[in-house]
Design a protein around this motif. Structure first.
Motif, PDB file in Angstrom:
ATOM      1  N   ASP A   1      30.286  40.335  44.440  1.00 25.19           N
ATOM      2  CA  ASP A   1      31.055  39.378  45.252  1.00 25.19           C
ATOM      3  C   ASP A   1      32.398  38.799  44.881  1.00 25.19           C
ATOM      4  O   ASP A   1      33.222  38.546  45.250  1.00 25.19           O
ATOM      5  N   ALA A   2      32.284  38.686  43.515  1.00 20.11           N
ATOM      6  CA  ALA A   2      33.338  37.831  42.681  1.00 20.11           C
ATOM      7  C   ALA A   2      34.392  38.633  42.618  1.00 20.11           C
ATOM      8  O   ALA A   2      35.658  38.109  43.107  1.00 20.11           O
ATOM      9  N   VAL A   3      34.386  40.024  42.576  1.00 17.47           N
ATOM     10  CA  VAL A   3      35.345  40.984  42.780  1.00 17.47           C
ATOM     11  C   VAL A   3      36.030  40.997  44.188  1.00 17.47           C
ATOM     12  O   VAL A   3      37.328  40.868  44.326  1.00 17.47           O
ATOM     13  N   LEU A   4      35.342  41.126  44.999  1.00 20.38           N
ATOM     14  CA  LEU A   4      35.666  41.361  46.489  1.00 20.38           C
ATOM     15  C   LEU A   4      36.455  39.952  46.847  1.00 20.38           C
ATOM     16  O   LEU A   4      37.445  40.013  47.717  1.00 20.38           O
ATOM     17  N   ASN A   5      35.814  38.760  46.479  1.00 21.18           N
ATOM     18  CA  ASN A   5      36.591  37.378  46.928  1.00 21.18           C
ATOM     19  C   ASN A   5      37.997  37.400  46.165  1.00 21.18           C
ATOM     20  O   ASN A   5      38.878  36.941  46.991  1.00 21.18           O
ATOM     21  N   ALA A   6      38.087  38.179  44.913  1.00 14.39           N
ATOM     22  CA  ALA A   6      39.377  37.899  44.405  1.00 14.39           C
ATOM     23  C   ALA A   6      40.557  38.887  45.066  1.00 14.39           C
ATOM     24  O   ALA A   6      41.629  38.525  45.310  1.00 14.39           O
ATOM     25  N   ILE A   7      39.820  40.097  45.447  1.00 17.11           N
ATOM     26  CA  ILE A   7      40.765  40.860  46.245  1.00 17.11           C
ATOM     27  C   ILE A   7      41.289  40.249  47.550  1.00 17.11           C
ATOM     28  O   ILE A   7      42.299  40.225  47.992  1.00 17.11           O
ATOM     29  N   PHE A   8      40.309  39.741  48.299  1.00 21.33           N
ATOM     30  CA  PHE A   8      40.420  39.127  49.675  1.00 21.33           C
ATOM     31  C   PHE A   8      41.489  37.964  49.624  1.00 21.33           C
ATOM     32  O   PHE A   8      42.333  37.752  50.342  1.00 21.33           O
ATOM     33  N   LYS A   9      41.509  37.390  48.230  1.00 26.47           N
ATOM     34  CA  LYS A   9      42.518  36.168  48.178  1.00 26.47           C
ATOM     35  C   LYS A   9      43.891  36.524  48.229  1.00 26.47           C
ATOM     36  O   LYS A   9      44.842  36.053  48.408  1.00 26.47           O
ATOM     37  N   THR A  10      43.937  37.911  47.619  1.00 24.10           N
ATOM     38  CA  THR A  10      45.164  38.554  47.262  1.00 24.10           C
ATOM     39  C   THR A  10      46.051  38.941  48.623  1.00 24.10           C
ATOM     40  O   THR A  10      47.215  39.118  48.806  1.00 24.10           O
ATOM     41  N   VAL A  11      45.085  39.306  49.566  1.00 24.06           N
ATOM     42  CA  VAL A  11      45.501  39.882  50.719  1.00 24.06           C
ATOM     43  C   VAL A  11      45.670  38.896  52.051  1.00 24.06           C
ATOM     44  O   VAL A  11      46.076  39.359  53.096  1.00 24.06           O
ATOM     45  N   SER A  12      44.863  37.803  51.629  1.00 21.57           N
ATOM     46  CA  SER A  12      44.955  36.812  52.784  1.00 21.57           C
ATOM     47  C   SER A  12      46.194  35.655  53.095  1.00 21.57           C
ATOM     48  O   SER A  12      47.167  35.844  51.935  1.00 21.57           O
TER      49      SER A  12
END
Length: 384
Positions: free
Chosen positions: A373-384
């Motif tokens: 979850d932490a990894v996915l959240n970090a990636i989502f922040k970069t594309v949002s």
């Protein structure tokens, strides 16, 4: 230095050795390479882990097991950055060892992993076995040596940017693993068999390493190799080059750092693709070059490219490369077709880069390894 489970579609008086490495600043942005399509959590494939209560694997039809072979030890990380080991006022005890880090990293991401290695029959060794169990890593391949201590390593970051290591082995238990002690049943269950080069330095562990890798290969496993060079542990630079390259041609996947490229090629430019291609042997499926905060490069027979890293504030870079390996192997364990599909491989490497970036934000290796979850959240922040 060193050259993720769900598939995201998108490593008496002791002998002491020192090592200094150039510190990197984790400030590279991840934007600029992402394609326009939107990434969603629905692309995640979750594999169910199967473990018994005693740290062993339960028989199942899951074929995504990653077995990690090698050393597990205690890292002592200073509570204050910017000081030498001698100046550090206190140290935080943290479990580590590159292959064990990878095993825990995979399990924390939701994957299925096991560790094979030897520790001392001492409080540290028992603690490490418990940590594997607590992190859903099978420790059925772990052995305890009553005549040798668990290895220790002190790590710090100095003001001049150098990372300093001090290893305690004379010998440590991991060096004494024998071929006759290997758990071949566990090795033969591996979809991916991962290892480093530290276990090649001395006998009897060297012979055990070679026998384990051969058994895994014969059973159809994909072999993953992260040399994880620690030069002071080798008798000489030449012996390190010879030892690391002695098993180079049997690996299917190799991860290497730019510093290790320079070392193995005796000073050639690690950013020159022609130099990197010299390390690409005929049977290799994937060569990965990590660049710290810069992300990574990838090379196959059909294609190559670069995936940039994520911007984070680094606290401790220990274990970042192992987190990266855990990230990419967790992806490959559920879908080896990534090796033939560049778009999917790039997404998996973005996931791996995020794993590495998040790990440098906390002290220690295993304590800092991120969950899915932490990894996915970090990636989502970069594309949002």
């Amino acid at each position: 230095m060193a050259l993720h489970s769900g598939a995201f579609c998108f490593h008496g008086f002791p002998t002491v050795a020192h090592e200094s490495l150039r510190r990197r600043q984790w400030v590279v942005k991840s934007s600029g390479f992402l394609r326009s399509r939107v990434v969603s959590k629905s692309h995640l494939k979750v594999k169910v882990k199967a473990f018994s209560g005693d740290g062993g694997l339960v028989e199942s039809n899951d074929s995504s097991l990653v077995v990690c072979f090698g050393e597990m030890l205690i890292d002592f990380v200073p509570t204050t950055n910017g000081l030498s080991l001698a100046e550090a006022p206190a140290f935080k005890k943290a479990p580590g060892g590159a292959p064990a880090n990878v095993a825990v990293g995979i399990a924390r991401l939701g994957g299925l992993s096991a560790f094979i290695g030897k520790v001392g029959a001492d409080e540290f060794g028992y603690m490490l076995a418990d940590i594997l169990k607590e992190n859903n890593v099978s420790n059925e391949g772990m052995l305890f040596d009553p005549g040798a201590r668990t290895a220790l390593a002190f790590v710090t970051l100095r003001n001049d940017g150098e990372r300093e290591f001090m290893f305690y082995r004379n010998p440590s238990a991991d060096m004494l693993l024998q071929e006759s002690e290997l758990n071949y049943d566990l090795i033969k269950k591996a979809k991916i068999f991962h290892y480093g080069s530290i276990s090649l330095i001395t006998e009897p562990c060297k012979s055990a390493h070679i026998a384990a890798a051969k058994a895994a290969k014969d059973a159809g496993a994909v072999l993953s190799y992260d040399p994880n060079l620690r030069l002071p542990l080798w008798p000489s630079a030449e012996s390190a080059i010879e030892g690391i390259l002695s098993i180079w041609d049997i690996a299917d996947i190799i991860k290497i750092s730019e510093e290790e490229i320079s070392f193995l090629t005796r000073g050639e430019d690690p950013f020159d693709d022609a130099v990197v291609r010299k390390l690409f042997h005929p049977n290799l499926k994937l060569l990965l070059v990590t660049e710290g905060p810069g992300g990574c490069r990838y090379y196959t027979k059909e294609f190559s490219g670069r995936v940039k890293g994520l911007k984070v504030d680094a606290v401790d870079t220990t274990g970042a490369g192992d987190a990266f390996v855990a990230g990419i192997l967790s992806q490959l364990a559920t879908d080896l077709s990534l090796l033939q599909k560049e778009d999917k491989l790039r997404d998996a490497l973005l996931f791996a880069n995020a794993c590495g970036a998040l790990t440098v934000m906390e002290r220690g290796a295993i304590p800092a390894l991120p969950d899915k979850d932490a990894v996915l959240n970090a990636i989502f922040k970069t594309v949002s």
